[in-house]
Write an enzyme that holds these catalytic residues in place. Sequence first.
Site, PDB file in Angstrom:
ATOM      1  CB  CYS A 304      -0.853   0.067   1.261  1.00 31.80           C
ATOM      2  SG  CYS A 304      -1.953  -1.300   1.452  1.00 31.80           S
ATOM      3  N   GLY A 360      -2.359 -10.562   2.823  1.00 36.91           N
ATOM      4  CA  GLY A 360      -2.097 -10.654   1.388  1.00 36.91           C
ATOM      5  C   GLY A 360      -0.657 -11.031   1.118  1.00 36.91           C
TER       6      GLY A 360
HETATM    7  P1  XMP Z   1      -0.847  -7.230   3.466  1.00 35.62           P
HETATM    8  O1  XMP Z   1      -0.046  -6.355   4.390  1.00 35.62           O
HETATM    9  O2  XMP Z   1      -1.321  -8.452   4.117  1.00 35.62           O
HETATM   10  O3  XMP Z   1      -2.148  -6.352   3.109  1.00 35.62           O
HETATM   11  O4  XMP Z   1      -0.147  -7.479   2.164  1.00 35.62           O
HETATM   12  C1  XMP Z   1      -3.165  -6.823   2.276  1.00 35.62           C
HETATM   13  C2  XMP Z   1      -4.225  -5.748   2.127  1.00 35.62           C
HETATM   14  O5  XMP Z   1      -3.715  -4.588   1.471  1.00 35.62           O
HETATM   15  C3  XMP Z   1      -4.811  -3.875   0.891  1.00 35.62           C
HETATM   16  N1  XMP Z   1      -4.457  -3.527  -0.483  1.00 35.62           N
HETATM   17  C4  XMP Z   1      -4.101  -2.297  -0.859  1.00 35.62           C
HETATM   18  N2  XMP Z   1      -4.011  -1.139  -0.162  1.00 35.62           N
HETATM   19  N3  XMP Z   1      -3.283  -0.030  -2.128  1.00 35.62           N
HETATM   20  C5  XMP Z   1      -3.596   0.004  -0.804  1.00 35.62           C
HETATM   21  O6  XMP Z   1      -3.497   1.067  -0.182  1.00 35.62           O
HETATM   22  C6  XMP Z   1      -3.364  -1.162  -2.895  1.00 35.62           C
HETATM   23  O7  XMP Z   1      -3.058  -1.162  -4.087  1.00 35.62           O
HETATM   24  C7  XMP Z   1      -3.793  -2.354  -2.220  1.00 35.62           C
HETATM   25  N4  XMP Z   1      -3.995  -3.636  -2.650  1.00 35.62           N
HETATM   26  C8  XMP Z   1      -4.386  -4.327  -1.557  1.00 35.62           C
HETATM   27  C9  XMP Z   1      -6.001  -4.791   0.951  1.00 35.62           C
HETATM   28  O8  XMP Z   1      -6.848  -4.330   1.978  1.00 35.62           O
HETATM   29  C10 XMP Z   1      -5.398  -6.143   1.250  1.00 35.62           C
HETATM   30  O9  XMP Z   1      -6.273  -7.032   1.873  1.00 35.62           O
END
Ligand code: XMP
Length: 476
Positions: A304, A360
Site C-alpha cells: 500500500c 495478502g
Molecule cells: P498485506 O499487508 O497483508 O495487506 O499485504 C493486504 C491488504 O492490502 C490492501 N491492499 C491495498 N491497499 N493499495 C492500498 O493502499 C493497494 O493497491 C492495495 N492492494 C491491496 C487490501 O486491503 C489487502 O487485503
Amino acid sequence: MHIPLALTYDDVLIVPRRSTLSSRSEANTKTRLSRKINLNIPIVTANMDTVTGSDMAIAMARLGGIGILHRFMSIEENAEEVRRVKRAQSMIVQDPYKIAPDKTVDEARDYVASVGITGLLVSNDDNKLQGILSRRDFIFANGEDKIVADIMTPREKLITGNAHTTFDEAKKIFAEHKIEKLPLVDVEDRIIGLITSDDIKNIIEYPLANRDENGQLIVGAAVGVHGDYIERAQELVKAGVDVLVIDIAHGHSDLMFNAVEKLREVVPDVQLIAGNVATATATKELCEAGVDAIKVGVGPGTICITRLVTGCGMPQLTAVMEAAKVAKRYGVPVIADGGIGKSGDIIKAIGAGADCVMMGGMFAGTDESPGIVMTKGDKKFKVCRGSASFTQSHTRKRHGLEKKNLKEVVPEGVESLVPYKGPVEDIIGQMVGGVKSGMSYTNSHTIAELQNNVEFVRMTSSGSRESGSHDVQAIT
Ligand code: XMP
C-alpha cells in the site's frame, strides 16, 4: 488543535500473564468471520489477484480459514472459480457429472478434461445408473470408435449406497472393496448423489476444514461498488459463494452505503462484509446499515502507498481498537486487514478486538497463489501486486474492466517481488502455531478470552530493537 497518538503493531507488546494452559494444543482458535460464518483459524486470504484464486481458496478452507476470491476477471470466470471451490470437496456430490452410454469415448474424454475430473457416472435418459467410467477405463480404451457402454464398468458390477449411507459406512465400503466412487441411488436406481474416496480422504486429512451445510468448502468473493457489481454478485451467489466482500479503498463513503442497500435487496441471504474503514464512526454507520462484518485497514498493507499518496490513514492497531469497540456493541465481527508480517501481529490484532485477520503479502509467494515462480540468481520469487497499483489498472484495461484512461490513474499500491515460499500449509502451520503460543502467554483458551485478556504496553525503539534477534548473526 489536539493531535491524538495512534499506534501500530510494532509500537506495542502484550504483557504476559500467569497461564493455566499446559500446552499450545489447549488453545482453540475457532472464531467468527461474519455474523453467520465461523472459522476454525482466524486467517483470511486477501482478494488480491496475486493472492487468492480458487487454488488458494480451496487450500485455505481446508486448513480452517477462508479465501476471498479477487474480482479482476470476467463475471463468468469469477463464478467458475466459486464453482471450482465448491466442487473441490464435499461429503456427497449432489449433482455428479454424468454421461450417456451411447456417447463416444472421445466425447467422454473431452468432457472429463473440460470439467477437470477423472471419472464419470453413466446414466440413461431417465437418470438411472448404467455404469461408471473411471480413469482406468480410459487408459485401456485404445482410440477406435468405441462408445462409453463398451468400456465402462457396468451397473451389475457396481457397489452403491443410498440416501441414508453414512460417512462411516462409506469409509468401510471404500476400505473393503478398494473402490474410488460410491454412487448413491434411490429405490428405482436413479442417481441421487456420489461419494468419492478422495472426499473421504480429504475430510479425514483436513479436520479443521470449514464446510457449508452440504459439506462443501466455504468461499468468499469480492465485489466493487461500480459497473457490473450487482450482476457479478448475483452470479457469484448462484454459483454458491458464502460471503461477499464489498471491497473499496475508502469504505466510509456514500458509494458503499448505496452498494450495501442494493446488494441487500438483490442477494438478501448472502453474508456481506464491508470495508475498508479505519474509524469508530465508519464502523457504527456500517453496522447500522446492516453489514455482517467490517473490514478494517486504510493503508497498512505491504504493497500500500495510500498513506503516502493521500496523506490519509490510521496506524492499524488503533484503527482495529476503534472499530472493534463499536462493532462489539452490534455483535458484528471485525477483520483486521493488512500489515500482518508475523504471527505476533495476529495476536496483537485479536487483542485489539479483531475476530480474524486478512493477509495478502504473506501468502503471495506460495504455491497456491496465482502467477508463476520467477528465478533471479539462485533465488525464487513471485509477484505481489496492489489492487490499486498501476499494473493492476493496466491489466484491467486490457480485459475491458477499467473504464478510466490510464493517464488518469493515480496508483495507491505498488507491484513487488516476494520470496517464493512453497505450500501455503507451511506458512499457516507457523502462523497458527505462533497464535496458539500467544494464547498460552495470555492465558487464553479461546479467541474470545484472548480479546479480553490482552493488556498492551507501548515500547520505545529500543524495546522494538530488543524484540527481534539482535547482536548475533542469525543462521536460520
Ligand atoms: P498485506 O499487508 O497483508 O495487506 O499485504 C493486504 C491488504 O492490502 C490492501 N491492499 C491495498 N491497499 N493499495 C492500498 O493502499 C493497494 O493497491 C492495495 N492492494 C491491496 C487490501 O486491503 C489487502 O487485503
